[in-house]
Design a protein around this motif. Structure first.
Motif, PDB file in Angstrom:
ATOM      1  N   GLY B  14      13.624   6.251  59.024  1.00  0.00           N
ATOM      2  CA  GLY B  14      12.447   6.840  59.668  1.00  0.00           C
ATOM      3  C   GLY B  14      12.706   8.203  60.299  1.00  0.00           C
ATOM      4  N   VAL B  15      13.906   8.744  60.137  1.00  0.00           N
ATOM      5  CA  VAL B  15      14.211  10.064  60.717  1.00  0.00           C
ATOM      6  C   VAL B  15      14.285  11.104  59.599  1.00  0.00           C
ATOM      7  N   THR B  16      13.489  12.177  59.749  1.00  0.00           N
ATOM      8  CA  THR B  16      13.400  13.208  58.704  1.00  0.00           C
ATOM      9  C   THR B  16      14.307  14.390  59.045  1.00  0.00           C
ATOM     10  N   HIS B  17      15.022  14.851  58.056  1.00  0.00           N
ATOM     11  CA  HIS B  17      15.827  16.073  58.204  1.00  0.00           C
ATOM     12  C   HIS B  17      15.483  17.032  57.065  1.00  0.00           C
ATOM     13  N   LEU B  18      15.302  18.308  57.406  1.00  0.00           N
ATOM     14  CA  LEU B  18      15.232  19.334  56.372  1.00  0.00           C
ATOM     15  C   LEU B  18      16.645  19.606  55.886  1.00  0.00           C
ATOM     16  N   LEU B  19      16.774  19.856  54.588  1.00  0.00           N
ATOM     17  CA  LEU B  19      18.082  20.172  54.018  1.00  0.00           C
ATOM     18  C   LEU B  19      18.121  21.656  53.662  1.00  0.00           C
ATOM     19  N   GLY B  20      19.099  22.333  54.224  1.00  0.00           N
ATOM     20  CA  GLY B  20      19.295  23.738  53.885  1.00  0.00           C
ATOM     21  C   GLY B  20      20.636  23.905  53.220  1.00  0.00           C
ATOM     22  N   ALA B  21      20.971  25.157  52.911  1.00  0.00           N
ATOM     23  CA  ALA B  21      22.320  25.459  52.423  1.00  0.00           C
ATOM     24  C   ALA B  21      22.947  26.394  53.437  1.00  0.00           C
ATOM     25  N   ARG B  22      24.215  26.138  53.747  1.00  0.00           N
ATOM     26  CA  ARG B  22      24.909  26.964  54.739  1.00  0.00           C
ATOM     27  C   ARG B  22      26.110  27.612  54.082  1.00  0.00           C
ATOM     28  N   CYS B  23      26.202  28.938  54.228  1.00  0.00           N
ATOM     29  CA  CYS B  23      27.343  29.655  53.669  1.00  0.00           C
ATOM     30  C   CYS B  23      28.578  29.375  54.520  1.00  0.00           C
ATOM     31  N   ALA B  24      29.635  28.874  53.888  1.00  0.00           N
ATOM     32  CA  ALA B  24      30.857  28.525  54.621  1.00  0.00           C
ATOM     33  C   ALA B  24      31.526  29.784  55.174  1.00  0.00           C
ATOM     34  N   ALA B  25      31.263  30.934  54.565  1.00  0.00           N
ATOM     35  CA  ALA B  25      31.935  32.162  55.005  1.00  0.00           C
ATOM     36  C   ALA B  25      31.241  32.805  56.208  1.00  0.00           C
ATOM     37  N   CYS B  26      29.938  32.959  56.166  1.00  0.00           N
ATOM     38  CA  CYS B  26      29.277  33.720  57.252  1.00  0.00           C
ATOM     39  C   CYS B  26      28.308  32.891  58.075  1.00  0.00           C
ATOM     40  N   GLY B  27      27.971  31.707  57.645  1.00  0.00           N
ATOM     41  CA  GLY B  27      27.085  30.852  58.442  1.00  0.00           C
ATOM     42  C   GLY B  27      25.607  31.049  58.164  1.00  0.00           C
ATOM     43  N   THR B  28      25.260  31.949  57.248  1.00  0.00           N
ATOM     44  CA  THR B  28      23.854  32.127  56.881  1.00  0.00           C
ATOM     45  C   THR B  28      23.302  30.825  56.302  1.00  0.00           C
ATOM     46  N   VAL B  29      22.089  30.494  56.733  1.00  0.00           N
ATOM     47  CA  VAL B  29      21.456  29.249  56.284  1.00  0.00           C
ATOM     48  C   VAL B  29      20.229  29.607  55.443  1.00  0.00           C
ATOM     49  N   THR B  30      19.989  28.880  54.378  1.00  0.00           N
ATOM     50  CA  THR B  30      18.759  29.093  53.614  1.00  0.00           C
ATOM     51  C   THR B  30      17.953  27.806  53.553  1.00  0.00           C
ATOM     52  N   PHE B  31      16.648  27.972  53.601  1.00  0.00           N
ATOM     53  CA  PHE B  31      15.720  26.890  53.289  1.00  0.00           C
ATOM     54  C   PHE B  31      14.614  27.475  52.439  1.00  0.00           C
ATOM     55  N   PRO B  32      14.263  26.882  51.301  1.00  0.00           N
ATOM     56  CA  PRO B  32      14.932  25.732  50.697  1.00  0.00           C
ATOM     57  C   PRO B  32      16.392  26.034  50.359  1.00  0.00           C
TER      58      PRO B  32
END
Lengths: 394, 134
Positions: B14-32
């Motif tokens: 019952g708990v919703t999480h959005l899934l993003g992608a995180r760059c291991a090098a700089c920490g930039t996150v993208t959604f989708p």
């Protein structure tokens, strides 16, 4: 060397559902007549594409060249959403500046369906433009509504301010024989129109229209040889893309770029589009006599005024209320009547803006003439990182 | 339980999480979430990890559609207005758009806190939604 606007022509905006080529051809022939150039003299034709009118729309350059009568001219076709027309002009300008042709024709026209713009048909879950409708029901006006609500929260704008933009633009549009809507409106009418994308009502949002626009561009030398000594000049055409990270939620995106690793650029996208044009022209906002800004919504006109530097952030409403941006004011914004009076005919719109710049700078804008116009700015923004700014001078 | 799109969010207990992608090098996150390489042009990172995004954020802006959005959206009949909120996630430095559940425009304000949840589209599948913060 600079590139000049030798001719400008438009088909009136409206909603007739006829083939887009009809509007484009009428505009092209009007622009050629205005320039006193015959079609066979044109070395290069650029068509701004329309994506809702089948194959001919995707090869607009060829479509218009064929319809005008094959002349052997080189052609190009381009699509850049709402900036399509500006990008088409930039392609033509670049070829002229490279010395590869003397005179070029740029044409854009559209025939639009009724109602909300919707994604191109079919089941296309890889296309963000399709997905935003499927998952969120996020129409174009929904994004305009987000910007408007944000403006209200940040700067204290009110629905009354937004209505005042429509009243101002409708008054200008009433004086423009090419506009689709030519009736003055009252703030009460705007505020009583149906809510479409809260806080924006039907009369706050631009319609989708049929229309066509064209310009004939030429080298300064060519113009001089034709006896045109004081032409309107294209001082700048900016078609820059955003700089990462773009912190504004843009159509048709689900999210902004992340500012976790890199801070957002000092100039957000819309401001950057105009800034690049100012740099290229060697001019600044203080030099601008009038501006055509992309009023997809009434609220967005106020955002644009600040983005292009006509006033500091949060002060556009003040200029509006003082009458500064109305015809006869200190700094008219959308003297053509803007999208509020035209509605949006996507590939034609940026070209239509330049037609208005041309007529204003020539002093031939009739009842809506901006007195002493020397520098005109036109800006727009579309989907997928497209936008443009054009500065014309005389 | 069918999700309207795969890989963009999860619902567990019952708990919703959005899934993003995180760059291991700089920490930039993208959604989708994206694959391949980091969208930050100043980063050479090619290792993007799927990451769960913050479940709470603050309203950047909001709106409500007075008319049914066109297909491929499937509007409820009779139509119930679609409310949207763009919510700023501080840690990831992004704003994520979603439908709003159990709140109308009259309840919303720029800056108010919302929490991620999910709800069904009119034709059944689940989509992420922003709801009242618990």
């Amino acid at each position: 060397m600079s590139v000049v606007v030798l001719g400008a022509g438009m088909h009136p905006w409206g909603k007739w559902g006829r083939p887009f080529t009809e509007y484009g051809l009428a505009a092209a022939r009007a622009a050629l007549r205005d320039a006193d150039v015959s079609w066979p003299e044109v070395g290069f034709l650029v068509g701004a594409d329309t994506i809702r009118n089948g194959y001919p729309g995707f090869v607009a350059g060829a479509t218009y060249a064929r319809a005008l009568g094959w002349s052997g001219a080189r052609i190009a076709s381009c699509y850049a959403a709402c900036a399509s027309g500006a990008q088409a002009m930039d392609i033509a300008r670049t070829r002229i500046l490279a010395g590869l042709c003397d005179v070029a024709l740029v044409v854009g026209a559209d025939s639009t369906p009724k109602g909300f713009f919707k994604p191109v048909g079919g089941d296309r879950p890889d296309d963000p433009d399709w997905l935003r409708f499927r998952l969120l029901g996020a129409t174009n006006p929904a994004y305009f509504g987000l910007y408007a609500r944000r403006r209200m929260a940040l700067h204290g704008s009110t629905p009354g301010d937004f209505a005042a933009v429509k009243v101002k633009n409708a008054r200008a549009g009433a004086l423009n024989p090419l506009a689709r809507y030519r009736k003055p409106v009252t703030a009460e009418e705007v505020l009583a129109s149906p809510m479409v994308a809260d806080p924006l009502r039907l009369m706050d949002i631009c319609a989708t229209s049929d229309g066509g626009a064209a310009v004939v561009l030429a080298s300064e030398d060519y113009a001089r040889r034709r006896g045109v000594t004081d032409p309107v000049r294209l001082a700048a055409v900016s078609t820059v893309t955003p700089v990462f990270p773009n912190a504004v939620l843009e159509l048709p995106e689900f999210a902004t770029d992340s500012c976790a690793a890199v801070p957002p650029p000092a100039r957000p996208f819309r401001a950057a589009i105009a800034h690049a044009a100012y740099e290229e022209a060697g001019l600044g906002p203080e030099d601008v006599s009038f501006a055509e800004v992309y009023d997809l919504s009434t609220a967005l006109e106020l955002d644009w005024m600040e983005d292009v530097g006509l006033c500091p952030p949060g002060e556009a409403d003040k200029l509006l209320r003082a009458g500064d941006t109305a015809l006869g004011g200190r700094l008219p914004v959308n003297p053509s009547g803007g999208l509020a009076s035209f509605g949006e005919a996507i590939p034609a719109q940026a070209i239509a803006q330049v037609c208005e710049l041309t007529w204003q700078l020539r002093g031939r804008a009739g009842d809506r003439q901006v007195a002493g116009a020397r520098v005109g700015l036109a800006v727009n923004q579309g989907l997928f990182g497209h936008g443009s700014a054009v500065i014309a001078t005389r | 339980m069918t999700l309207a799109i795969d890989g963009w969010f999860t619902v567990e207990d019952g708990v919703t999480h959005l899934l993003g992608a995180r760059c291991a090098a700089c920490g930039t996150v993208t959604f989708p979430p994206r694959t391949g390489f980091c969208p930050n042009p100043g980063c050479d990172g090619e290792h993007l990890e799927v990451t769960r995004l913050s479940r709470r954020g603050r309203v950047w802006s909001y709106t409500e559609s007075g008319y049914p959005p066109p297909a491929p959206y499937v509007a409820a009949e009779p139509y119930t207005p679609v409310t949207l909120a763009a919510v700023e996630l501080e840690r990831e430095g992004i704003v994520v758009l979603g439908q709003v559940k159990d709140l109308t425009v009259a309840d919303l304000e720029v800056g108010m806190e919302l929490e991620l949840t999910c709800g069904p589209l009119a034709d059944g599948p689940l989509v992420w939604m922003w709801g009242p913060a618990s």
